[in-house]
Write a protein that holds these residues in place. Structure first.
Motif, PDB file in Angstrom:
ATOM      1  N   PRO A 388     -26.974  -9.518 -78.590  1.00 41.64           N
ATOM      2  CA  PRO A 388     -28.314  -8.906 -78.617  1.00 41.64           C
ATOM      3  C   PRO A 388     -29.427  -9.921 -78.853  1.00 41.64           C
ATOM      4  N   PHE A 389     -29.197 -10.875 -79.770  1.00 45.32           N
ATOM      5  CA  PHE A 389     -30.216 -11.902 -80.031  1.00 45.32           C
ATOM      6  C   PHE A 389     -30.474 -12.732 -78.789  1.00 45.32           C
ATOM      7  N   PHE A 390     -29.415 -13.211 -78.145  1.00 46.50           N
ATOM      8  CA  PHE A 390     -29.577 -14.076 -76.982  1.00 46.50           C
ATOM      9  C   PHE A 390     -30.150 -13.310 -75.792  1.00 46.50           C
ATOM     10  N   ASN A 391     -29.796 -12.041 -75.670  1.00 48.42           N
ATOM     11  CA  ASN A 391     -30.354 -11.240 -74.575  1.00 48.42           C
ATOM     12  C   ASN A 391     -31.861 -11.068 -74.729  1.00 48.42           C
ATOM     13  N   LEU A 392     -32.323 -10.965 -75.980  1.00 49.20           N
ATOM     14  CA  LEU A 392     -33.747 -10.751 -76.226  1.00 49.20           C
ATOM     15  C   LEU A 392     -34.565 -12.039 -76.174  1.00 49.20           C
ATOM     16  N   THR A 393     -33.938 -13.173 -76.424  1.00 49.88           N
ATOM     17  CA  THR A 393     -34.682 -14.431 -76.520  1.00 49.88           C
ATOM     18  C   THR A 393     -34.394 -15.379 -75.360  1.00 49.88           C
ATOM     19  N   PHE A 394     -33.124 -15.601 -75.086  1.00 51.01           N
ATOM     20  CA  PHE A 394     -32.753 -16.560 -74.046  1.00 51.01           C
ATOM     21  C   PHE A 394     -33.013 -16.016 -72.643  1.00 51.01           C
ATOM     22  N   THR A 395     -32.638 -14.761 -72.410  1.00 54.27           N
ATOM     23  CA  THR A 395     -32.721 -14.201 -71.067  1.00 54.27           C
ATOM     24  C   THR A 395     -34.141 -14.206 -70.494  1.00 54.27           C
ATOM     25  N   PRO A 396     -35.186 -13.781 -71.242  1.00 55.07           N
ATOM     26  CA  PRO A 396     -36.537 -13.819 -70.652  1.00 55.07           C
ATOM     27  C   PRO A 396     -36.975 -15.223 -70.244  1.00 55.07           C
ATOM     28  N   LEU A 397     -36.586 -16.234 -71.025  1.00 54.65           N
ATOM     29  CA  LEU A 397     -36.947 -17.607 -70.674  1.00 54.65           C
ATOM     30  C   LEU A 397     -36.309 -18.018 -69.352  1.00 54.65           C
ATOM     31  N   MET A 398     -35.043 -17.654 -69.174  1.00 53.80           N
ATOM     32  CA  MET A 398     -34.361 -18.044 -67.949  1.00 53.80           C
ATOM     33  C   MET A 398     -34.856 -17.235 -66.752  1.00 53.80           C
ATOM     34  N   VAL A 399     -35.230 -15.983 -66.993  1.00 51.41           N
ATOM     35  CA  VAL A 399     -35.801 -15.189 -65.901  1.00 51.41           C
ATOM     36  C   VAL A 399     -37.073 -15.852 -65.386  1.00 51.41           C
ATOM     37  N   LEU A 400     -37.921 -16.316 -66.305  1.00 51.86           N
ATOM     38  CA  LEU A 400     -39.151 -16.996 -65.898  1.00 51.86           C
ATOM     39  C   LEU A 400     -38.835 -18.298 -65.174  1.00 51.86           C
ATOM     40  N   ALA A 401     -37.861 -19.044 -65.682  1.00 47.03           N
ATOM     41  CA  ALA A 401     -37.474 -20.298 -65.018  1.00 47.03           C
ATOM     42  C   ALA A 401     -36.954 -20.035 -63.612  1.00 47.03           C
ATOM     43  N   PHE A 402     -36.127 -18.992 -63.463  1.00 43.25           N
ATOM     44  CA  PHE A 402     -35.582 -18.674 -62.141  1.00 43.25           C
ATOM     45  C   PHE A 402     -36.682 -18.176 -61.201  1.00 43.25           C
TER      46      PHE A 402
END
Length: 660
Positions: A388-402
């Motif tokens: 849950p922590f990584f989904n909320l923090t890491f995922t948005p950053l990578m979505v923007l990068a992609f």
């Protein structure tokens, strides 16, 4: 006798690494080709000595020499030969020897094939590489000797953890360490350049191929580990945000940032300080991974259980290496040339934004990995940080990068044309959005975020293909002209396109499999059935089989579709290993093009009417094969780029017609 020869060779390698460090450093300082050449010879000899020690360890495992403590603790006479050999790096001591083998191997490769490097930079880099060898070889010799003898020789060994007795995991550590330790060369080249005070475009050309090789090998290593976790651990997933998984993921992220930053420094002379910083950080994160896995601070199936004393030694080694590198960087950074100027809309700016996002994502993974350890050390409270922590923090950053990734290769250097890029990409964006909407409309249950993930995957894949089509002028020039341009296009461009396309393939698989996985679990007696999505599973038989070093309870599960057509016959197992008294699950996987039907046989229990029953867990994992195909394409793309002589050697191609 062979073991003693290996032990002697290990000590000799330590002495040769000391000689490599001293001779190369003095040779570089005095500009002496004789001393520098002696340092190169010592680097090659150190690798040969470690290879002899490693061969002696493998021999001890092959012949089941239980007088060697490492063999007695991690092998058994009944173990298959493949896992006897893999047992050589399946323990803490053996894995550290493998680390030293790869470390000295990279040093020998730099000594033997680094003719394109300036002599002084090469000498300083070999001195730094030798100093790293001294650190890790001293640790292996004095604190973690893999060839240490036992005073009392046991009749049998304790064997290797059954979960590690797997072909994919046998190959996983060599690839992983080749990537981890490959960043040591980048670290050495960076430190050597900082010593000389010349972090420039030429330096970036020499750093780039080593980064590319390390990153590609690390990609393969991580993928093999994820694939092993998928089919061996029996939980149906491929990534758990386990701290040890994160330990390998962080240098991969920093390596990806470094790879792109080095291109900017090479092409435009910009960002030299940032590129040098990332070069130091990549190997620092690799050393952090070695510490986390071996210090005993983590509990994981991937971790080596060792005493805290050796963990402290590893922490000291990491502090010395990283501290020396970043201290020199802090001293030299103010004097580094900032490099070429560029506009806000340019390829350089896109790569800078890419670097910022990747670095921030790495910091998020680092925080999530270390926070439980820090919290427990401070107040003794055990906390966990999971998906849950990584989904909320890491995922948005990578979505923007992609989201911004396809725009970068289409922008010009120094000053880009945003409108021109938008005109090229709007069709890809429209098609990706349309495919995402179609998925939202026809795939049940409807999931907006997952459909958005599919659209993002199609965006990445389409952007990569459009970039290649733009290079070849497909449909904008005669076919003969496109073919001519394809023949003249450097392999580095093909490799980059394939790597970006592989990332899109991975995102498609991860989005679809994570959101639309179907799971069912039920205790079944013989001839009982359960429904799994569009399939019906029937337990038709249970039997006992004997393996080379285990006894197994094997089930036969007949899988049919709703029309009664046979899809496959799955045979999951529960294996008992008498040595170590451990029980494991052997998953049965029925491949269905891109999907998997995944069946796990659980423990026996009492069923209805007192009949024996077995817990059968099953999953439909849709598009799961794309998850492993994507990283494979990325690694192949890296290998293709590395085969480009301009990338590999940092030199120009022979005169030929230029393709713009």
């Amino acid at each position: 006798m062979i073991t003693e020869l290996g032990a002697f060779a290990l000590v000799l390698s330590l002495m040769l690494s000391v000689a490599q460090t001293g001779l190369s450093a003095v040779g570089g300082a005095r500009r002496s080709p004789v001393l520098a050449g002696a340092g190169r010879g010592a680097a090659v000899a150190a690798f040969v000595a470690v290879a002899v020690a490693f061969a002696a360890l493998i021999h001890a495992f092959v012949v089941s020499d239980f007088s060697v403590a490492n063999v007695a603790g991690n092998s058994h006479t009944a173990k298959p030969m493949l896992y006897k050999v893999a047992g050589a790096w399946g323990s803490h001591e053996g894995s550290m020897l493998l680390w030293c083998l790869v470390l000295t191997g990279y040093g020998a490769a730099m000594a033997a094939f680094g003719e394109s490097l300036p002599p002084r930079l090469r000498a300083y880099a070999l001195a730094v590489q030798g100093a790293l060898g001294v650190l890790f070889l001293a640790y292996a010799v004095f604190a973690s000797n893999p060839l240490a003898r036992l005073l009392e020789v046991p009749v049998e060994g304790r064997s290797l953890n059954p979960l590690l007795q797997d072909p994919a995991l046998a190959a996983h550590p060599p690839f992983l360490y080749s990537g981890y330790v490959g960043f040591s060369v980048v670290y050495s080249l960076s430190l050597a350049a900082l010593i000389e005070g010349r972090v420039d475009a030429a330096w970036a050309r020499w750093v780039r191929p080593w980064t590319l090789a390390a990153w590609s090998l690390l990609t393969v290593g991580i993928t093999l580990g994820a694939f092993w976790a998928y089919y061996e651990l029996g939980w149906g997933g491929w990534w758990f945000w386990d701290p040890v998984e994160n330990a390998s993921f962080m240098p991969w992220l920093i390596g990806a940032a470094l790879l792109h930053s080095a291109i900017v420094t090479e092409k435009r002379g910009a960002l030299p300080g940032w590129t040098a910083f990332l070069a130091l950080a990549a190997f620092t994160f690799s050393m952090l991974g070695a510490f986390l896995v071996r210090s005993g601070v983590l509990t994981s199936v991937h971790a080596f259980a060792v005493d805290p004393t050796r963990g402290v030694l590893l922490l000291i080694m990491m502090g010395l290496a990283a501290g020396a590198g970043f201290l020199l960087f802090a001293i030299r950074a103010p004097s580094l040339n900032p490099g070429g100027q560029f506009r806000a809309v340019s390829r350089e700016s896109a790569i800078v934004l890419n670097n910022i996002l990747l670095s921030t994502a790495t910091a998020v993974v680092l925080l999530g990995t270390l926070y439980p350890l820090i919290r427990e050390a401070m107040d003794g409270e055990a906390v966990s940080v999971g998906a849950p922590f990584f989904n909320l923090t890491f995922t948005p950053l990578m979505v923007l990068a992609f989201a911004i990734l396809p725009t970068g290769p289409l922008l010009a250097w120094k000053r880009g044309d945003a409108r021109g890029v938008a005109r090229k990409l709007w069709v890809v964006l429209a098609v990706a959005a349309l495919l995402g909407l179609i998925a939202y409309g026809i795939v049940q249950p409807r999931k907006a975020l997952a459909s958005g993930g599919l659209a993002l995957g199609f965006w990445l894949l389409g952007g990569a293909l459009l970039e290649m089509a733009d290079r070849l002028k497909l449909f904008r020039a005669p076919a003969a002209e496109s073919v001519r341009r394809a023949r003249g296009l450097p392999r580095g461009a093909w490799g980059a396109t394939l790597a970006h396309a592989g990332l899109g393939v991975f995102v498609l698989g991860a989005s679809f499999e994570t959101a639309w996985r179907v799971e069912a679990a039920q205790a079944l007696s013989l001839n009982d059935s359960q429904t799994l999505g569009a399939y019906v599973l029937t337990l038709t038989d249970i039997g006992t089989v004997e393996g080379p070093n285990y006894l197994a309870e094997r089930g036969v599960v007949r899988i049919v579709d709703k029309a009664g057509r046979l899809i496959c016959r799955a045979e999951p197992e529960r294996r008992f290993y008498p040595t170590g008294a451990q029980t494991t699950s052997e998953v049965a996987i029925c491949p269905r093009l891109l999907d998997d039907l995944y069946v796990v046989l659980g423990e026996r229990r009492a069923g209805e009417g007192g009949k024996p029953a077995w817990l059968v867990r099953a999953y439909v994992n849709p598009w799961v094969r794309l998850i492993f195909l994507g990283p494979l394409l990325m690694a192949i793309g890296g290998a293709i780029s590395l085969s480009d002589r301009r990338v590999r050697l940092g030199v120009g191609r022979r005169a030929r017609e230029v393709v713009s």
